[in-house]
Scaffold this active site. Structure first.
Site, PDB file in Angstrom:
ATOM      1  N   SER A  13      -3.073   1.053   3.567  1.00 10.51           N
ATOM      2  CA  SER A  13      -2.229  -0.113   3.833  1.00 10.51           C
ATOM      3  C   SER A  13      -0.782   0.270   4.122  1.00 10.51           C
ATOM      4  O   SER A  13      -0.066  -0.470   4.816  1.00 10.51           O
ATOM      5  CB  SER A  13      -2.270  -1.083   2.644  1.00 10.51           C
ATOM      6  OG  SER A  13      -1.862  -0.428   1.459  1.00 10.51           O
ATOM      7  N   ASP A 183       6.179  -3.089  -4.808  1.00 15.62           N
ATOM      8  CA  ASP A 183       5.326  -3.193  -5.996  1.00 15.62           C
ATOM      9  C   ASP A 183       5.029  -1.841  -6.633  1.00 15.62           C
ATOM     10  O   ASP A 183       4.101  -1.717  -7.412  1.00 15.62           O
ATOM     11  CB  ASP A 183       4.002  -3.879  -5.627  1.00 15.62           C
ATOM     12  CG  ASP A 183       3.259  -3.133  -4.514  1.00 15.62           C
ATOM     13  OD1 ASP A 183       3.728  -2.066  -4.077  1.00 15.62           O
ATOM     14  OD2 ASP A 183       2.189  -3.624  -4.091  1.00 15.62           O
ATOM     15  N   HIS A 186       3.604  -0.162  -2.152  1.00 13.81           N
ATOM     16  CA  HIS A 186       3.819  -0.590  -0.757  1.00 13.81           C
ATOM     17  C   HIS A 186       5.306  -0.586  -0.430  1.00 13.81           C
ATOM     18  O   HIS A 186       6.117  -1.065  -1.220  1.00 13.81           O
ATOM     19  CB  HIS A 186       3.220  -1.970  -0.534  1.00 13.81           C
ATOM     20  CG  HIS A 186       1.738  -1.993  -0.719  1.00 13.81           C
ATOM     21  ND1 HIS A 186       1.143  -2.434  -1.883  1.00 13.81           N
ATOM     22  CD2 HIS A 186       0.739  -1.594   0.098  1.00 13.81           C
ATOM     23  CE1 HIS A 186      -0.173  -2.314  -1.765  1.00 13.81           C
ATOM     24  NE2 HIS A 186      -0.439  -1.796  -0.575  1.00 13.81           N
TER      25      HIS A 186
END
Length: 206
Positions: A13, A183, A186
């Protein structure tokens, strides 16, 4: 380094970041910054850049899509950023079948061997970044083995190494109290800039 024309950046991601909402499919993370830098500084090369990040991916997921997302594209350069979820899943989903360091190394070596056998592509290995912006967090302690494996494989396969983890640790040691993630994993815009800057510096220093 002569990057050629066709670049594939593959990962999880952190690589994917915003590509599915982007008409260009590049996203808004470090891949966007690398894309824009290359397109602006070397417009005559007309780079084709493919963001092949998929959220949640581990090295085993890359293995499952390697043929379609890397080899079939016949890239001139392949940049790989993987390893965060291989560790993070041990922390947040311990019930899953986990990717221990020895399995990570074996799978990664297989993928690199396939690139060498099927293409003449340059290979760029990015160290996995961080898990929590605390140097001694459990995630970062577990991550050390995976970072070492990436460094080992970079030497074994004579690839370019982007010291992303090292750069994050050095930043955290300066205790600026300015966060680089949303977080702990990310990237925010500053974290993406750090990643892209390390990538560009590594490429330019060759």
């Amino acid at each position: 380094m002569n990057l050629g024309k066709r670049l594939v950046l593959i990962g999880d991601s952190i690589t994917e970041w915003g590509k599915n909402e982007d008409p260009e499919g590049i996203g808004r993370g470090y891949v966007r910054l690398i894309h824009d830098y290359l397109r602006v500084t070397e417009p005559e090369k007309n780079y084709e850049i493919f963001n092949k990040g998929i959220g949640g991916n581990r090295i085993t997921d890359l293995e499952a899509r390697w043929q379609e997302d890397v080899l079939d594209l016949m890239p001139d350069t392949v940049s790989i950023s993987i390893g965060i979820n291989d560790v993070w899943r041990q922390l947040d989903q311990p019930e899953l079948e986990q990717v221990a360091p020895d399995k990570f190394e074996q799978k990664y070596r297989k993928l690199l061997s396939q690139i060498k056998a099927a293409t003449h592509a340059n290979i760029i290995l990015m160290e996995p970044t961080i898990i929590n912006e605390e140097i001694n967090s459990e995630g970062n302690q577990k991550l050390k083995a995976y970072v070492e494996i990436v460094n080992k494989l970079a030497g074994e396969f004579d690839t370019l190494l982007v010291p992303t983890h090292q750069a994050f640790i050095e930043y955290l040691q300066k205790d600026s109290r300015y966060y680089l993630t949303t977080d702990g994993v990310h990237m925010n815009s500053a974290g993406n800039l750090l990643m892209a800057n390390q990538w560009i510096k590594a490429v330019k220093n060759l």
